[in-house]
Design a protein around this motif. Structure first.
Motif, PDB file in Angstrom:
ATOM      1  N   TRP A   1      -3.517  53.759 -43.110  1.00  0.00           N
ATOM      2  CA  TRP A   1      -3.412  55.142 -42.639  1.00  0.00           C
ATOM      3  C   TRP A   1      -4.247  55.382 -41.394  1.00  0.00           C
ATOM      4  CZ3 TRP A   1      -8.258  57.091 -42.677  1.00  0.00           C
ATOM      5  CH2 TRP A   1      -9.169  56.504 -43.560  1.00  0.00           C
TER       6      TRP A   1
ATOM      7  N   SER B   1       6.827  54.654 -35.682  1.00  0.00           N
ATOM      8  CA  SER B   1       6.663  56.013 -36.187  1.00  0.00           C
ATOM      9  C   SER B   1       7.192  57.037 -35.202  1.00  0.00           C
ATOM     10  CB  SER B   1       5.183  56.298 -36.450  1.00  0.00           C
ATOM     11  OG  SER B   1       5.031  57.614 -36.930  1.00  0.00           O
TER      12      SER B   1
ATOM     13  N   ARG C   1       3.173  60.860 -32.837  1.00  0.00           N
ATOM     14  CA  ARG C   1       2.467  60.438 -31.632  1.00  0.00           C
ATOM     15  C   ARG C   1       1.064  59.954 -31.942  1.00  0.00           C
ATOM     16  NH1 ARG C   1       5.576  64.882 -29.281  1.00  0.00           N
ATOM     17  NH2 ARG C   1       4.117  66.246 -30.349  1.00  0.00           N
ATOM     18  N   SER C   2       0.668  59.978 -33.214  1.00  0.00           N
ATOM     19  CA  SER C   2      -0.656  59.466 -33.546  1.00  0.00           C
ATOM     20  C   SER C   2      -0.650  57.942 -33.649  1.00  0.00           C
ATOM     21  CB  SER C   2      -1.153  60.081 -34.852  1.00  0.00           C
ATOM     22  OG  SER C   2      -0.400  59.614 -35.940  1.00  0.00           O
ATOM     23  N   PHE C   3       0.529  57.335 -33.557  1.00  0.00           N
ATOM     24  CA  PHE C   3       0.621  55.870 -33.547  1.00  0.00           C
ATOM     25  C   PHE C   3       0.929  55.415 -32.115  1.00  0.00           C
ATOM     26  CE2 PHE C   3       1.483  56.907 -37.931  1.00  0.00           C
ATOM     27  CZ  PHE C   3       0.835  55.895 -38.631  1.00  0.00           C
TER      28      PHE C   3
ATOM     29  N   LYS D   1       5.173  52.795 -47.295  1.00  0.00           N
ATOM     30  CA  LYS D   1       4.032  53.061 -46.403  1.00  0.00           C
ATOM     31  C   LYS D   1       3.315  54.362 -46.699  1.00  0.00           C
ATOM     32  CE  LYS D   1       5.979  50.243 -42.769  1.00  0.00           C
ATOM     33  NZ  LYS D   1       7.422  50.225 -42.994  1.00  0.00           N
TER      34      LYS D   1
ATOM     35  N   ILE E   1       5.200  68.616 -48.430  1.00  0.00           N
ATOM     36  CA  ILE E   1       4.053  69.305 -47.818  1.00  0.00           C
ATOM     37  C   ILE E   1       4.406  69.812 -46.425  1.00  0.00           C
ATOM     38  CG2 ILE E   1       1.701  69.026 -46.969  1.00  0.00           C
ATOM     39  CD1 ILE E   1       1.245  67.028 -49.267  1.00  0.00           C
ATOM     40  N   MET E   2       4.762  68.899 -45.539  1.00  0.00           N
ATOM     41  CA  MET E   2       5.055  69.303 -44.165  1.00  0.00           C
ATOM     42  C   MET E   2       6.383  70.052 -44.135  1.00  0.00           C
ATOM     43  SD  MET E   2       2.409  68.095 -42.771  1.00  0.00           S
ATOM     44  CE  MET E   2       2.646  68.170 -40.996  1.00  0.00           C
TER      45      MET E   2
ATOM     46  N   THR F   1       7.139  62.489 -44.537  1.00  0.00           N
ATOM     47  CA  THR F   1       5.740  62.158 -44.814  1.00  0.00           C
ATOM     48  C   THR F   1       5.487  62.036 -46.303  1.00  0.00           C
ATOM     49  OG1 THR F   1       5.157  63.483 -42.903  1.00  0.00           O
ATOM     50  CG2 THR F   1       3.376  62.907 -44.354  1.00  0.00           C
TER      51      THR F   1
ATOM     52  N   LYS G   1       7.576  60.943 -48.522  1.00  0.00           N
ATOM     53  CA  LYS G   1       8.271  59.772 -49.072  1.00  0.00           C
ATOM     54  C   LYS G   1       9.177  60.118 -50.253  1.00  0.00           C
ATOM     55  CE  LYS G   1       5.509  57.507 -46.265  1.00  0.00           C
ATOM     56  NZ  LYS G   1       5.991  57.031 -44.980  1.00  0.00           N
TER      57      LYS G   1
ATOM     58  N   ARG H   1       4.034  57.097 -40.883  1.00  0.00           N
ATOM     59  CA  ARG H   1       3.128  58.211 -41.190  1.00  0.00           C
ATOM     60  C   ARG H   1       3.205  58.558 -42.675  1.00  0.00           C
ATOM     61  NH1 ARG H   1       6.314  63.284 -38.354  1.00  0.00           N
ATOM     62  NH2 ARG H   1       8.145  63.211 -39.680  1.00  0.00           N
ATOM     63  N   ASP H   2       2.109  58.979 -43.226  1.00  0.00           N
ATOM     64  CA  ASP H   2       2.103  59.442 -44.610  1.00  0.00           C
ATOM     65  C   ASP H   2       1.114  60.587 -44.724  1.00  0.00           C
ATOM     66  OD1 ASP H   2      -0.285  58.131 -44.393  1.00  0.00           O
ATOM     67  OD2 ASP H   2      -0.149  57.108 -46.309  1.00  0.00           O
ATOM     68  N   SER H   3       0.896  61.087 -45.932  1.00  0.00           N
ATOM     69  CA  SER H   3       0.058  62.278 -46.010  1.00  0.00           C
ATOM     70  C   SER H   3      -1.413  61.941 -45.754  1.00  0.00           C
ATOM     71  CB  SER H   3       0.259  63.017 -47.329  1.00  0.00           C
ATOM     72  OG  SER H   3      -0.072  62.193 -48.397  1.00  0.00           O
TER      73      SER H   3
ATOM     74  N   ARG I   1      -2.467  59.887 -43.429  1.00  0.00           N
ATOM     75  CA  ARG I   1      -2.557  59.934 -41.973  1.00  0.00           C
ATOM     76  C   ARG I   1      -2.632  61.379 -41.492  1.00  0.00           C
ATOM     77  NH1 ARG I   1      -3.124  55.826 -38.144  1.00  0.00           N
ATOM     78  NH2 ARG I   1      -2.325  56.460 -36.143  1.00  0.00           N
ATOM     79  N   THR I   2      -1.760  62.192 -42.050  1.00  0.00           N
ATOM     80  CA  THR I   2      -1.693  63.592 -41.639  1.00  0.00           C
ATOM     81  C   THR I   2      -3.029  64.289 -41.874  1.00  0.00           C
ATOM     82  OG1 THR I   2       0.595  63.535 -42.351  1.00  0.00           O
ATOM     83  CG2 THR I   2      -0.354  65.698 -41.957  1.00  0.00           C
ATOM     84  N   MET I   3      -3.564  64.104 -43.090  1.00  0.00           N
ATOM     85  CA  MET I   3      -4.804  64.800 -43.429  1.00  0.00           C
ATOM     86  C   MET I   3      -5.957  64.314 -42.566  1.00  0.00           C
ATOM     87  SD  MET I   3      -3.835  66.838 -45.765  1.00  0.00           S
ATOM     88  CE  MET I   3      -2.421  67.033 -46.831  1.00  0.00           C
ATOM     89  N   ILE I   4      -5.993  63.013 -42.312  1.00  0.00           N
ATOM     90  CA  ILE I   4      -7.130  62.464 -41.586  1.00  0.00           C
ATOM     91  C   ILE I   4      -7.116  62.971 -40.140  1.00  0.00           C
ATOM     92  CG2 ILE I   4      -6.570  60.253 -40.454  1.00  0.00           C
ATOM     93  CD1 ILE I   4      -9.077  60.645 -43.259  1.00  0.00           C
ATOM     94  N   ILE I   5      -5.927  63.200 -39.607  1.00  0.00           N
ATOM     95  CA  ILE I   5      -5.877  63.715 -38.240  1.00  0.00           C
ATOM     96  C   ILE I   5      -6.355  65.158 -38.195  1.00  0.00           C
ATOM     97  CG2 ILE I   5      -4.266  64.365 -36.411  1.00  0.00           C
ATOM     98  CD1 ILE I   5      -2.912  61.674 -37.009  1.00  0.00           C
TER      99      ILE I   5
ATOM    100  N   LEU J   1      -1.517  69.269 -32.008  1.00  0.00           N
ATOM    101  CA  LEU J   1      -0.200  69.407 -31.385  1.00  0.00           C
ATOM    102  C   LEU J   1       0.297  68.070 -30.862  1.00  0.00           C
ATOM    103  CD1 LEU J   1      -0.554  72.836 -29.563  1.00  0.00           C
ATOM    104  CD2 LEU J   1       0.711  72.318 -31.641  1.00  0.00           C
ATOM    105  N   ILE J   2      -0.609  67.281 -30.283  1.00  0.00           N
ATOM    106  CA  ILE J   2      -0.191  65.958 -29.797  1.00  0.00           C
ATOM    107  C   ILE J   2       0.283  65.106 -30.970  1.00  0.00           C
ATOM    108  CG2 ILE J   2      -1.037  63.792 -28.822  1.00  0.00           C
ATOM    109  CD1 ILE J   2      -2.746  65.446 -26.923  1.00  0.00           C
ATOM    110  N   ALA J   3      -0.445  65.162 -32.057  1.00  0.00           N
ATOM    111  CA  ALA J   3      -0.056  64.369 -33.229  1.00  0.00           C
ATOM    112  C   ALA J   3       1.150  64.976 -33.941  1.00  0.00           C
ATOM    113  CB  ALA J   3      -1.227  64.249 -34.190  1.00  0.00           C
ATOM    114  N   GLY J   4       1.548  66.178 -33.523  1.00  0.00           N
ATOM    115  CA  GLY J   4       2.730  66.802 -34.114  1.00  0.00           C
ATOM    116  C   GLY J   4       2.501  67.281 -35.530  1.00  0.00           C
ATOM    117  N   ILE J   5       1.269  67.655 -35.857  1.00  0.00           N
ATOM    118  CA  ILE J   5       0.986  68.076 -37.226  1.00  0.00           C
ATOM    119  C   ILE J   5       1.014  69.590 -37.367  1.00  0.00           C
ATOM    120  CG2 ILE J   5      -0.824  68.149 -38.975  1.00  0.00           C
ATOM    121  CD1 ILE J   5      -1.347  65.184 -38.079  1.00  0.00           C
TER     122      ILE J   5
ATOM    123  N   PRO K   1       0.841  73.842 -43.586  1.00  0.00           N
ATOM    124  CA  PRO K   1       2.299  73.831 -43.806  1.00  0.00           C
ATOM    125  C   PRO K   1       2.713  74.287 -45.199  1.00  0.00           C
ATOM    126  CG  PRO K   1       1.435  71.602 -43.763  1.00  0.00           C
ATOM    127  CD  PRO K   1       0.312  72.498 -43.346  1.00  0.00           C
TER     128      PRO K   1
END
Lengths: 448, 399
Positions: free
Chosen positions: A339, A348, A351-353, A369, A376-377, A427, A429, B52-54, B56-60, B273-277, B332
């Motif tokens: 992660w 992905s 954009r964080s990757f 993964k 959630i999202m 996200t 899954k 991506r997974d949750s 990753r999302t939370m950590i960002i 915003l860059i990470a799209g979250i 969200p």
């Protein structure tokens, strides 16, 4: 007449293992092939033959329990080797040993293409009817119901999918004949989709839909949703162009070909290539000497990585019989804190990757993964579904078995493959295609 | 890394059904999936999944909160130094002081919240969910730095249990968990949560910082506005110097720990915003709604409501408004889920935040209440948007 359709939502996945050379060097005639009735949803198989029988190409293996004239026919001449059954004696597949010399010599049907009554009967008996699907539910249509329109998908935009321009290049006459037959089966239009920039000519009788944009541009559901969505009570038929050429060939010659062109794709294939082989050929024969010897666990998919079937190394080519994909399974990978990874090899939409910004081909494996979570999202599914559907709400209605809302939110307009990209980007899954398939099944049972 | 993997594999059986440590299965699971991406492969549907997974999302989101956290540390120390009448501000000493000031709150929030999460996951036989990673860091950021720790513990426990777990855990909560913690504190212990004593740390910690005299007061700008009477308000800092809009934007003013610096919040927004979250529609419309209402209030300025003298820029920079717009309204799970719904939801959050702040002198700040109120209304907004889609579908049949 032609319509223009430009879609913006969607996603083209850059996956390694696409076929580069448009040439066919191999003709693979395997020792056995298999036909799986599960590839024909809505068809309730009753065996028309038994183990040990000799069978000729075009003769029925199965007929439908509820419509006796609807046959699923044998694509080759040979011997019925085995009928494989699963739980509760459900027929999983029928294995046929093709005759090495006579496999393509079959039974010629006597066709009179002028009479509609007999057209339907002829399609049913010759095994062509089972190639059609209907919306709602994505199942084989009922021969007694006339469709509002018929939609033909003229290209496949799934990852690594073969080019229909190539696999249909010598079959345009059959395509024309097939379209001609279809126009007689509906009072509405026969639509044929064509990818922007395709070499496919205008086909007389069909309304051409020129579609521009990323996947799922090629999914027929996308075209239907944007051109003439399915309303409650309406029935629309769908069929892919390669199947239409089979129908056309049957109408012209009274015959079908036993062979098909298959794109052998995926990052675990040494040389991605087109091969000519028999319908239902085994994966082993198609991949002989063409699998990377890197010691990794592999996943053998008949079809594409988004909606194909995991058939395993010993599996067979399944419908629609034009693509197989081999990717790493990934259950042998220990990835430390994935992660947090900034590895450029991770594929992905986020954009964080760093990989997101690279113009390169990825070799994703089959891991999900992440962990399965609640939804959630928000807005993730919307971003890749070019349909006037609120996917999150439809999924929630399905999960709560709320028939009323499923109907109101447009379940009649979708099939599982329409949710494939959403499932890929999710996200949380969630198994969206499975959820939709179960929802359609539930709906069908409750409303019948 | 191989050794660690082997070690995990070796101790794993203890945590499985029948093992000695089965009662800690969820804890083990949580750590295992944290350290190694699960090897689960897809069994149905698509064969490939996005990376991506949750987690990753939370950590960002946590990463995006770092500028606010670090700035909050500096500001806490800076206010203490300033209140003690210091003229030199040693950076590292101030940072160390601020860090020590916030650490207990952070630790208490995480220990209480994660403790409950782990217990519930174990009880339900589910995997640990990572939602609290974000909530745990949000709580210290939106509370005054001197909030007593036991209050933080009680409030965190209350909101994790009654706002999240009873509804089914991460993804099912109807209100923002961190904001409910804040609201709980605000309504249950009003004396300790507002006024002019709590926003500046007033004791020295481990020899760092200064002990401030009892008589010291350090009201936040909005606190000064709310208690002011008649005419335009002159906002001052602790030393009595006037505070400019630029100061408000940079954030070296008293306030809840991480909310003061609009600049740092915007850096966080950029990361999200860059990470799209975070959803840009929500952030944009919260600011639009806030600006719109602030403009109306400012156009009809009246001594009855001193906050109406604040300019639009002041309103957007002060208090928890920007923080709420970027980190709270965008949650969200509790925000509106439909695209159109997001615009309406965000706009109303902005409008209501300014209305509460301006026209209710009892509450100096309204951003928190506005977000909570709109959390409650988000499903209704979505319901209306969904109905429009349904009606469009029904109309098609008639046509």
């Amino acid at each position: 007449m032609s319509l223009q359709l430009k879609i913006k939502k969607g996603l083209d996945l850059n996956i390694a293992g696409k076929v580069e050379s448009e040439e066919i060097e191999k003709l693979i005639i395997p020792e056995e092939i298999a036909i799986c009735p599960d590839d024909y949803p809505g068809f309730t198989p009753k065996l028309s033959c038994k183990e040990g029988d000799s069978i000729r190409k075009g003769e029925p293996i199965f007929h439908d329990k509820f419509h006796e004239d609807v046959n699923l026919v044998c694509p080759v001449t040979g011997v019925i080797k085995q009928v494989v059954r699963g739980e509760r004696r459900k027929i999983m597949r029928v294995v046929i040993a093709p005759d090495p010399d006579e496999y393509d010599n079959g039974y010629i049907q006597d066709i009179d293409p002028t009479d509609e009554e007999s057209t339907i009967l002829r399609l049913a008996r010759s095994g062509m009817w089972v190639l059609l699907r209907q919306l709602p539910y994505g199942i084989m249509p009922d021969p007694e119901v006339r469709p509002r329109d018929i939609f033909v998908s003229g290209f496949d935009s799934n990852p690594l999918a073969p080019s229909f321009d190539f696999i249909l290049s010598d079959k345009i006459d059959f395509l024309k004949a097939g379209i001609d037959i279809l126009t007689r089966l509906t009072d509405g239009n026969v639509y044929l989709t064509r990818h922007h920039g395709s070499k496919m000519p205008d086909i007389p009788g069909a309304v051409m839909i020129d579609i521009e944009g990323p996947h799922p541009a090629g999914n027929i559901g996308t075209a239907i949703a944007n051109i003439a969505p399915v309303n409650k009570g309406e029935v629309v038929w769908t069929v892919d162009a390669p199947s239409v050429t089979r129908i056309g060939q049957m109408m012209i010659n009274g015959d079908i070909t036993s062979t098909t062109i298959v794109a052998v794709t995926g990052s675990e294939v040494k040389t991605p290539e087109y091969v000519r082989t028999l319908v239902g050929a085994p994966m082993k024969a198609l991949l002989k000497d063409n699998i990377k010897d890197d010691g990794r666990h592999k996943r053998y998919i008949s079809g594409n990585p988004l909606c194909g079937i995991n058939v395993g190394e010993d599996g067979f080519l399944r419908r629609p019989y034009y693509q197989i994909t081999v990717i790493p399974e990934g259950d042998d990978v220990d990835e430390f804190m994935g992660w947090a990874s900034l590895s450029p090899s991770k594929m992905s939409v986020s954009r964080s990757f760093p990989g997101h910004f690279l113009r390169k081909l990825f070799s994703p494996d089959a891991r999900i993964k992440g962990g399965r979570r609640a939804m959630i999202m928000s807005g993730e599914y919307d971003a890749v579904m070019p349909m006037d559907i609120l996917p999150e709400y439809l999924i929630k209605a399905i999960l709560s078995k709320d028939i009323d809302n499923m109907e109101k939110l447009g379940i009649y307009e979708v099939v599982p493959e329409d949710f494939a990209l959403a499932e890929y980007v999710d996200t949380s899954k969630l198994e969206l295609q499975k959820i939709v398939a179960e929802g359609l099944e539930y709906m069908r049972k409750e409303t019948e | 890394m191989k050794a660690l993997r082997n070690f995990l594999n070796k101790i794993k059986p203890n945590f499985e059904e029948g093992g000695k440590l089965h009662a800690f299965r969820s804890v083990f699971d949580g750590f295992e999936t944290f350290l190694y991406t699960p090897e689960t492969t897809s069994t149905s549907g698509v064969h490939i999944h996005d990376s991506r997974d949750s987690k990753r999302t939370m950590i960002i989101v946590v990463l995006a909160l770092m500028p606010c956290l670090l700035f909050g540390m500096y500001n806490a120390g800076y206010q203490n130094w300033l209140a003690a009448g210091a003229t030199v501000f040693p950076f590292w000493e101030i940072m160390a002081y601020g860090c020590l000031a916030v650490l207990p709150t952070l630790a208490v929030a995480y220990i209480v919240g994660l403790g409950i999460e782990f217990a519930v996951a174990q009880w339900r036989g589910e995997e640990i969910q990572e939602g609290f990673l974000v909530t745990g860091i949000l709580i210290p950021l939106i509370c005054p730095v001197d909030t007593p720790l036991w209050m933080i513990a009680v409030a965190t426990a209350f909101s994790v249990i009654f706002v999240k777990e009873v509804f089914g855990g991460t993804g099912y909560n109807i209100l923002n968990v961190a904001l409910v913690t804040r609201a709980f504190l605000f309504f249950a212990y009003p004396a300790s949560m507002s006024g002019d004593k709590v926003f500046v740390p007033s004791d020295s910690i481990l020899g760092l910082g200064h002990n401030l005299p009892e008589s010291f007061t350090g009201a936040t700008p909005l606190g000064q506005v709310a208690t002011a009477s008649g005419g335009d308000v002159a906002i001052t800092d602790i030393t009595g110097k006037a505070v400019s809009t630029c100061d408000m934007f940079l954030g070296l003013i008293p306030g809840s720990f991480g909310e003061t610096s609009t600049l740092c919040i915007l850096i966080g927004a950029l990361i999200l915003l860059i990470a799209g979250i975070a959803n840009w529609r929500i952030i944009l419309s919260v600011f639009a709604g806030g600006a719109f209402m602030a403009w109306i209030a400012h156009s009809f300025e009246t001594p009855t409501y001193p906050a109406s003298y604040l300019t639009v820029a002041d309103q957007l920079c002060l208090g928890g408004f920007a923080f709420a717009a970027v980190f709270m309204a965008t949650d969200p799970v509790t925000a509106a889920r439909t695209t159109v719904g997001k615009y309406i939801y965000g706009f109303l959050v902005g409008v209501i935040a300014i209305i509460i702040r301006t026209y209710n002198n009892g509450y100096p700040e309204g951003a928190m209440l506005a977000v909570l109120l709109m959390n409650a209304f988000a499903p209704l907004i979505d319901y209306c948007v969904v109905q429009v889609n349904i009606n469009r579908r029904l109309k098609r049949i008639k046509a």
